[in-house]
Structure formats: structure tokens, C-alpha cells
Write a protein that holds these residues in place. Structure first.
Motif, PDB file in Angstrom:
ATOM      1  N   GLY A  12     -37.362 -19.430   9.514  1.00  0.00           N
ATOM      2  CA  GLY A  12     -36.439 -20.253  10.234  1.00  0.00           C
ATOM      3  C   GLY A  12     -35.065 -20.218   9.645  1.00  0.00           C
ATOM      4  N   LEU A  13     -34.935 -20.227   8.371  1.00  0.00           N
ATOM      5  CA  LEU A  13     -33.968 -20.114   7.308  1.00  0.00           C
ATOM      6  C   LEU A  13     -33.172 -18.845   7.421  1.00  0.00           C
ATOM      7  CD1 LEU A  13     -35.206 -22.279   4.304  1.00  0.00           C
ATOM      8  CD2 LEU A  13     -33.371 -22.889   5.834  1.00  0.00           C
ATOM      9  N   VAL A  14     -33.669 -17.837   7.596  1.00  0.00           N
ATOM     10  CA  VAL A  14     -33.299 -16.423   7.752  1.00  0.00           C
ATOM     11  C   VAL A  14     -32.503 -16.386   9.079  1.00  0.00           C
ATOM     12  CG1 VAL A  14     -33.898 -14.050   8.213  1.00  0.00           C
ATOM     13  CG2 VAL A  14     -34.679 -15.262   6.245  1.00  0.00           C
ATOM     14  N   ILE A  15     -33.043 -16.973  10.240  1.00  0.00           N
ATOM     15  CA  ILE A  15     -32.743 -16.774  11.436  1.00  0.00           C
ATOM     16  C   ILE A  15     -31.405 -17.719  11.422  1.00  0.00           C
ATOM     17  CG2 ILE A  15     -33.005 -17.690  13.829  1.00  0.00           C
ATOM     18  CD1 ILE A  15     -36.007 -16.713  13.452  1.00  0.00           C
ATOM     19  N   MET A  16     -31.440 -19.033  10.884  1.00  0.00           N
ATOM     20  CA  MET A  16     -30.138 -19.838  10.933  1.00  0.00           C
ATOM     21  C   MET A  16     -29.024 -19.187  10.253  1.00  0.00           C
ATOM     22  SD  MET A  16     -31.869 -23.425  10.613  1.00  0.00           S
ATOM     23  CE  MET A  16     -30.631 -24.315   9.510  1.00  0.00           C
ATOM     24  N   ALA A  17     -29.511 -18.346   9.344  1.00  0.00           N
ATOM     25  CA  ALA A  17     -28.215 -17.414   8.397  1.00  0.00           C
ATOM     26  C   ALA A  17     -27.521 -16.698   9.331  1.00  0.00           C
ATOM     27  CB  ALA A  17     -28.909 -17.084   7.090  1.00  0.00           C
ATOM     28  N   ILE A  18     -28.713 -15.999   9.750  1.00  0.00           N
ATOM     29  CA  ILE A  18     -28.029 -14.970  10.724  1.00  0.00           C
ATOM     30  C   ILE A  18     -26.989 -15.270  11.885  1.00  0.00           C
ATOM     31  CG2 ILE A  18     -28.827 -13.017  12.570  1.00  0.00           C
ATOM     32  CD1 ILE A  18     -31.239 -12.411  10.690  1.00  0.00           C
ATOM     33  N   VAL A  19     -27.575 -16.448  12.504  1.00  0.00           N
ATOM     34  CA  VAL A  19     -26.743 -17.124  13.418  1.00  0.00           C
ATOM     35  C   VAL A  19     -25.471 -17.813  12.846  1.00  0.00           C
ATOM     36  CG1 VAL A  19     -26.605 -19.232  15.092  1.00  0.00           C
ATOM     37  CG2 VAL A  19     -28.744 -17.697  14.828  1.00  0.00           C
ATOM     38  N   MET A  20     -25.313 -18.023  11.778  1.00  0.00           N
ATOM     39  CA  MET A  20     -24.366 -18.489  11.284  1.00  0.00           C
ATOM     40  C   MET A  20     -23.194 -17.562  10.932  1.00  0.00           C
ATOM     41  SD  MET A  20     -25.626 -21.790   8.731  1.00  0.00           S
ATOM     42  CE  MET A  20     -24.030 -22.452   8.440  1.00  0.00           C
ATOM     43  N   VAL A  21     -23.947 -16.366  10.340  1.00  0.00           N
ATOM     44  CA  VAL A  21     -23.097 -15.312  10.033  1.00  0.00           C
ATOM     45  C   VAL A  21     -22.352 -14.562  11.491  1.00  0.00           C
ATOM     46  CG1 VAL A  21     -23.265 -13.055   9.198  1.00  0.00           C
ATOM     47  CG2 VAL A  21     -24.041 -14.759   7.965  1.00  0.00           C
ATOM     48  N   GLY A  22     -23.271 -14.639  12.363  1.00  0.00           N
ATOM     49  CA  GLY A  22     -22.665 -14.088  13.827  1.00  0.00           C
ATOM     50  C   GLY A  22     -21.642 -14.824  14.232  1.00  0.00           C
ATOM     51  N   LEU A  23     -21.808 -16.256  14.141  1.00  0.00           N
ATOM     52  CA  LEU A  23     -20.788 -17.225  14.816  1.00  0.00           C
ATOM     53  C   LEU A  23     -19.581 -16.873  14.086  1.00  0.00           C
ATOM     54  CD1 LEU A  23     -22.875 -20.207  15.886  1.00  0.00           C
ATOM     55  CD2 LEU A  23     -21.686 -18.653  17.145  1.00  0.00           C
ATOM     56  N   GLY A  24     -19.638 -16.961  12.656  1.00  0.00           N
ATOM     57  CA  GLY A  24     -18.245 -16.848  11.735  1.00  0.00           C
ATOM     58  C   GLY A  24     -17.752 -15.570  11.908  1.00  0.00           C
ATOM     59  N   ALA A  25     -18.396 -14.411  12.442  1.00  0.00           N
ATOM     60  CA  ALA A  25     -17.866 -13.019  12.653  1.00  0.00           C
ATOM     61  C   ALA A  25     -17.502 -13.042  14.032  1.00  0.00           C
ATOM     62  CB  ALA A  25     -18.862 -11.948  12.092  1.00  0.00           C
ATOM     63  N   PHE A  26     -18.080 -13.673  14.898  1.00  0.00           N
ATOM     64  CA  PHE A  26     -17.694 -13.473  16.423  1.00  0.00           C
ATOM     65  C   PHE A  26     -17.673 -14.935  16.845  1.00  0.00           C
ATOM     66  CE2 PHE A  26     -20.057  -9.672  15.199  1.00  0.00           C
ATOM     67  CZ  PHE A  26     -19.079  -8.654  15.408  1.00  0.00           C
ATOM     68  N   PRO A  27     -16.363 -15.600  16.322  1.00  0.00           N
ATOM     69  CA  PRO A  27     -16.523 -17.103  17.438  1.00  0.00           C
ATOM     70  C   PRO A  27     -16.322 -17.170  18.623  1.00  0.00           C
ATOM     71  CG  PRO A  27     -14.572 -16.576  15.859  1.00  0.00           C
ATOM     72  CD  PRO A  27     -15.395 -15.273  15.929  1.00  0.00           C
ATOM     73  N   PRO A  28     -16.670 -17.997  19.142  1.00  0.00           N
ATOM     74  CA  PRO A  28     -16.613 -18.141  20.895  1.00  0.00           C
ATOM     75  C   PRO A  28     -15.313 -18.533  21.191  1.00  0.00           C
ATOM     76  CG  PRO A  28     -17.718 -20.086  20.156  1.00  0.00           C
ATOM     77  CD  PRO A  28     -17.550 -19.142  18.766  1.00  0.00           C
ATOM     78  N   ASP A  29     -14.776 -18.035  22.372  1.00  0.00           N
ATOM     79  CA  ASP A  29     -13.529 -18.303  22.801  1.00  0.00           C
ATOM     80  C   ASP A  29     -13.087 -19.715  23.007  1.00  0.00           C
ATOM     81  OD1 ASP A  29     -12.637 -15.495  22.412  1.00  0.00           O
ATOM     82  OD2 ASP A  29     -13.295 -14.937  24.525  1.00  0.00           O
TER      83      ASP A  29
END
Length: 46
Positions: A12-29
Motif C-alpha cells: 500500500g505504501l509503495v502504491i501510494m508513493a508511485i501515485v504521488m510521484v506520478g501526480l507530481g510528474a504529470f499534474p492534472p490540467d
């Protein structure tokens, strides 16, 4: 039993970290929306 719980928490922590990095790299418009504000008429009145 304890090892399975720790594995689930770790996954769960690994998935949350991946999601946070993904949102930081590609923020929603941001949504673009026009704002219309009505001015009160007492300033322009007689």
C-alpha cells in the motif's frame, strides 16, 4: 499472519508513493472557467 499484514501495508505504501510521484510528474490540467460578477448598481446610480 504478521508477515502477510506487513506485506500488505508495504505494498500500500509503495502504491501510494508511485501515485504521488506520478501526480507530481504529470499534474492534472486545471479547469478553465469564466467568472461573471454582477456589480451593484448603487455606485453607478444617481
Amino acid at each position: 499472519m504478521r508477515n502477510i499484514f506487513l506485506l500488505v501495508v508495504l505494498l500500500g505504501l509503495v502504491i501510494m508513493a508511485i501515485v504521488m510521484v506520478g501526480l507530481g510528474a504529470f499534474p492534472p490540467d486545471p479547469r478553465v472557467q469564466q467568472i461573471q460578477k454582477v456589480l451593484p448598481n448603487d455606485r453607478f446610480g444617481r
